[in-house]
Every structure is written in C-alpha cells, then in structure tokens.
Design a protein around this motif. Structure first.
Motif, PDB file in Angstrom:
ATOM      1  N   ARG A   1      41.987  42.071  28.922  1.00 37.58           N
ATOM      2  CA  ARG A   1      42.994  43.137  28.941  1.00 37.58           C
ATOM      3  C   ARG A   1      43.253  43.503  30.383  1.00 37.58           C
ATOM      4  N   PHE A   2      44.522  43.633  30.718  1.00 34.95           N
ATOM      5  CA  PHE A   2      44.919  43.854  32.094  1.00 34.95           C
ATOM      6  C   PHE A   2      45.620  45.205  32.240  1.00 34.95           C
ATOM      7  N   PRO A   3      45.084  46.081  33.084  1.00 40.44           N
ATOM      8  CA  PRO A   3      45.654  47.412  33.270  1.00 40.44           C
ATOM      9  C   PRO A   3      46.816  47.403  34.255  1.00 40.44           C
ATOM     10  N   CYS A   4      47.857  46.664  33.918  1.00 45.86           N
ATOM     11  CA  CYS A   4      48.954  46.482  34.873  1.00 45.86           C
ATOM     12  C   CYS A   4      50.208  47.253  34.485  1.00 45.86           C
ATOM     13  N   GLY A   5      50.022  48.296  33.686  1.00 47.68           N
ATOM     14  CA  GLY A   5      51.152  49.167  33.382  1.00 47.68           C
ATOM     15  C   GLY A   5      52.302  48.484  32.674  1.00 47.68           C
ATOM     16  N   GLY A   6      52.015  47.496  31.849  1.00 52.11           N
ATOM     17  CA  GLY A   6      53.066  46.837  31.075  1.00 52.11           C
ATOM     18  C   GLY A   6      53.863  45.802  31.839  1.00 52.11           C
ATOM     19  N   GLN A   7      53.416  45.392  33.022  1.00 52.45           N
ATOM     20  CA  GLN A   7      54.149  44.437  33.844  1.00 52.45           C
ATOM     21  C   GLN A   7      53.583  43.039  33.640  1.00 52.45           C
ATOM     22  N   LYS A   8      54.264  42.250  32.826  1.00 47.67           N
ATOM     23  CA  LYS A   8      53.775  40.919  32.454  1.00 47.67           C
ATOM     24  C   LYS A   8      53.647  39.942  33.611  1.00 47.67           C
ATOM     25  N   GLU A   9      54.380  40.177  34.701  1.00 48.67           N
ATOM     26  CA  GLU A   9      54.320  39.212  35.809  1.00 48.67           C
ATOM     27  C   GLU A   9      52.947  39.145  36.464  1.00 48.67           C
ATOM     28  N   PHE A  10      52.062  40.089  36.162  1.00 49.15           N
ATOM     29  CA  PHE A  10      50.714  40.074  36.736  1.00 49.15           C
ATOM     30  C   PHE A  10      49.701  39.364  35.845  1.00 49.15           C
ATOM     31  N   LEU A  11      50.113  38.912  34.689  1.00 51.50           N
ATOM     32  CA  LEU A  11      49.195  38.286  33.741  1.00 51.50           C
ATOM     33  C   LEU A  11      49.083  36.775  33.962  1.00 51.50           C
ATOM     34  N   PRO A  12      47.977  36.193  33.501  1.00 48.98           N
ATOM     35  CA  PRO A  12      47.859  34.727  33.541  1.00 48.98           C
ATOM     36  C   PRO A  12      48.952  34.098  32.675  1.00 48.98           C
ATOM     37  N   VAL A  13      49.381  32.898  33.061  1.00 52.92           N
ATOM     38  CA  VAL A  13      50.398  32.190  32.281  1.00 52.92           C
ATOM     39  C   VAL A  13      50.011  30.728  32.126  1.00 52.92           C
ATOM     40  N   ARG A  14      50.444  30.168  30.992  1.00 52.91           N
ATOM     41  CA  ARG A  14      50.354  28.724  30.793  1.00 52.91           C
ATOM     42  C   ARG A  14      51.781  28.216  30.729  1.00 52.91           C
TER      43      ARG A  14
ATOM     44  N   TYR B   1      46.939  31.861  37.345  1.00 51.33           N
ATOM     45  CA  TYR B   1      46.629  33.282  37.337  1.00 51.33           C
ATOM     46  C   TYR B   1      46.285  33.692  38.758  1.00 51.33           C
ATOM     47  N   VAL B   2      47.037  34.636  39.279  1.00 47.69           N
ATOM     48  CA  VAL B   2      46.792  35.203  40.597  1.00 47.69           C
ATOM     49  C   VAL B   2      46.305  36.635  40.360  1.00 47.69           C
ATOM     50  N   PRO B   3      44.987  36.869  40.396  1.00 43.00           N
ATOM     51  CA  PRO B   3      44.460  38.208  40.121  1.00 43.00           C
ATOM     52  C   PRO B   3      44.976  39.254  41.112  1.00 43.00           C
ATOM     53  N   ILE B   4      45.284  40.408  40.573  1.00 42.11           N
ATOM     54  CA  ILE B   4      45.855  41.514  41.340  1.00 42.11           C
ATOM     55  C   ILE B   4      44.917  42.711  41.289  1.00 42.11           C
ATOM     56  N   ASP B   5      44.780  43.406  42.404  1.00 42.75           N
ATOM     57  CA  ASP B   5      44.097  44.698  42.432  1.00 42.75           C
ATOM     58  C   ASP B   5      45.138  45.715  41.976  1.00 42.75           C
ATOM     59  N   PHE B   6      44.960  46.260  40.784  1.00 40.88           N
ATOM     60  CA  PHE B   6      45.995  47.125  40.218  1.00 40.88           C
ATOM     61  C   PHE B   6      46.084  48.482  40.901  1.00 40.88           C
ATOM     62  N   GLU B   7      45.105  48.815  41.729  1.00 41.70           N
ATOM     63  CA  GLU B   7      45.172  50.044  42.523  1.00 41.70           C
ATOM     64  C   GLU B   7      46.115  49.847  43.711  1.00 41.70           C
ATOM     65  N   THR B   8      45.930  48.743  44.443  1.00 39.28           N
ATOM     66  CA  THR B   8      46.727  48.491  45.648  1.00 39.28           C
ATOM     67  C   THR B   8      47.980  47.670  45.360  1.00 39.28           C
ATOM     68  N   ARG B   9      47.980  46.960  44.240  1.00 35.71           N
ATOM     69  CA  ARG B   9      49.069  46.059  43.849  1.00 35.71           C
ATOM     70  C   ARG B   9      49.153  44.807  44.723  1.00 35.71           C
ATOM     71  N   TYR B  10      48.068  44.496  45.437  1.00 37.07           N
ATOM     72  CA  TYR B  10      48.009  43.272  46.220  1.00 37.07           C
ATOM     73  C   TYR B  10      47.134  42.253  45.502  1.00 37.07           C
ATOM     74  N   ASN B  11      47.383  40.961  45.754  1.00 38.13           N
ATOM     75  CA  ASN B  11      46.525  39.952  45.124  1.00 38.13           C
ATOM     76  C   ASN B  11      45.136  40.033  45.740  1.00 38.13           C
ATOM     77  N   LYS B  12      44.166  39.520  45.028  1.00 35.11           N
ATOM     78  CA  LYS B  12      42.770  39.606  45.461  1.00 35.11           C
ATOM     79  C   LYS B  12      42.370  38.460  46.390  1.00 35.11           C
ATOM     80  N   GLY B  13      43.301  37.585  46.688  1.00 32.79           N
ATOM     81  CA  GLY B  13      43.021  36.530  47.644  1.00 32.79           C
ATOM     82  C   GLY B  13      42.555  35.225  47.033  1.00 32.79           C
ATOM     83  N   TYR B  14      42.672  35.088  45.718  1.00 37.05           N
ATOM     84  CA  TYR B  14      42.321  33.833  45.077  1.00 37.05           C
ATOM     85  C   TYR B  14      43.193  33.637  43.848  1.00 37.05           C
TER      86      TYR B  14
END
Length: 146
Positions: A108-121, A42-55
C-alpha cells in the motif's frame, strides 16, 4: 509541480527506452539476436519530500538484456542538479516479473491517490519503440487530512 514529479519516472523510462532501442537496433533483421526489453518499473518515492529515494526496480525480460543494462548504467554519473552521484546496479532480493508483481501487489502506497508513483508492469514489454500499456501494481492509500 506535478509535471516535474512525473518527469522523474518518465525521465528514467526515457533512459531505459533509449538504451533498449539502441541495443535492439544492433540486431535489426537478426532473428537470433536477444532483444533488450523491460516489463516492470518502480521508482520509490519519499512521500514526505516527493523526491525519489535514489534507486529503482527494473525487470529486464532476459539475463542478456539485464547484463547489457548493467554494462550501460553501472558507474554512470548523473548530471542532474550538480549531483556527484554514481549509479551502482545491483541484483534485487526479489527478481522476475511474477515475483515483483506478487511482492508489490500487496503493498500500500501513501501517495495521496497519485498512480504515477506506483510500480507498473508493461504489456507488452517496453523495447524503446513499441507502444505498451502500463498496469499499476499495488494499492493507493488515500491522502490523510488533518
């Protein structure tokens, strides 16, 4: 723009895959060698800027594999956009595949329906060579209009 955002996650997966493949090549033909594999990312994203949060959250399948990744990444300097950031690998409060899946399944992730921003196993775990399936963890929140 979407392709650039996807590359960030995919780029980190490429780093992890390359590391696992190189480590596993050292043990080729040795049934006693412990494989380097990861089964959660999981690469957390700032959904305002659309950049990763650095971790990122990465779950290696064994303690040996985690130590190898720590040795490989801790202190690594990122050569991206003239950044002087240095990677620091730390233990997370939530560790292990089951615990991570449980923790993020209720998120719940406010990413506008874009699954690529969600955690994955990954099933089976990624080892840098083998093909795996991504299973999304967590729920998408629809994009708010207005």
């Amino acid at each position: 723009m979407e392709a650039r955002r996807q590359r960030r996650k995919k780029g980190f997966m490429a780093i992890l895959d390359r590391h696992c493949a190189q480590e596993n090549a050292k043990f080729a033909g040795d049934s006693e060698g412990v494989k380097s594999e990861y089964d959660f990312l999981y690469v957390p994203i700032d959904f305002e800027t659309r950049y990763n949060k650095g971790y990122a959250f990465v779950n290696m399948t064994t303690a040996v594999a985690a130590r190898r990744l720590h040795a490989h990444l801790d202190g690594h300097r990122w050569e991206v956009a003239c950044s002087k950031k240095v990677c620091a690998v730390v233990h997370a409060r939530v560790e292990g595949l089951d615990s991570l899946v449980t923790h993020f399944s209720g998120s719940r992730f406010p990413c506008g329906g874009q699954k690529e921003f969600l955690p994955v196993r990954f099933v089976p775990p990624r080892d840098g060579v083998r093909k795996t399936a991504e299973h999304v963890v967590g729920r998408l929140l629809p994009r708010r209009h207005g």
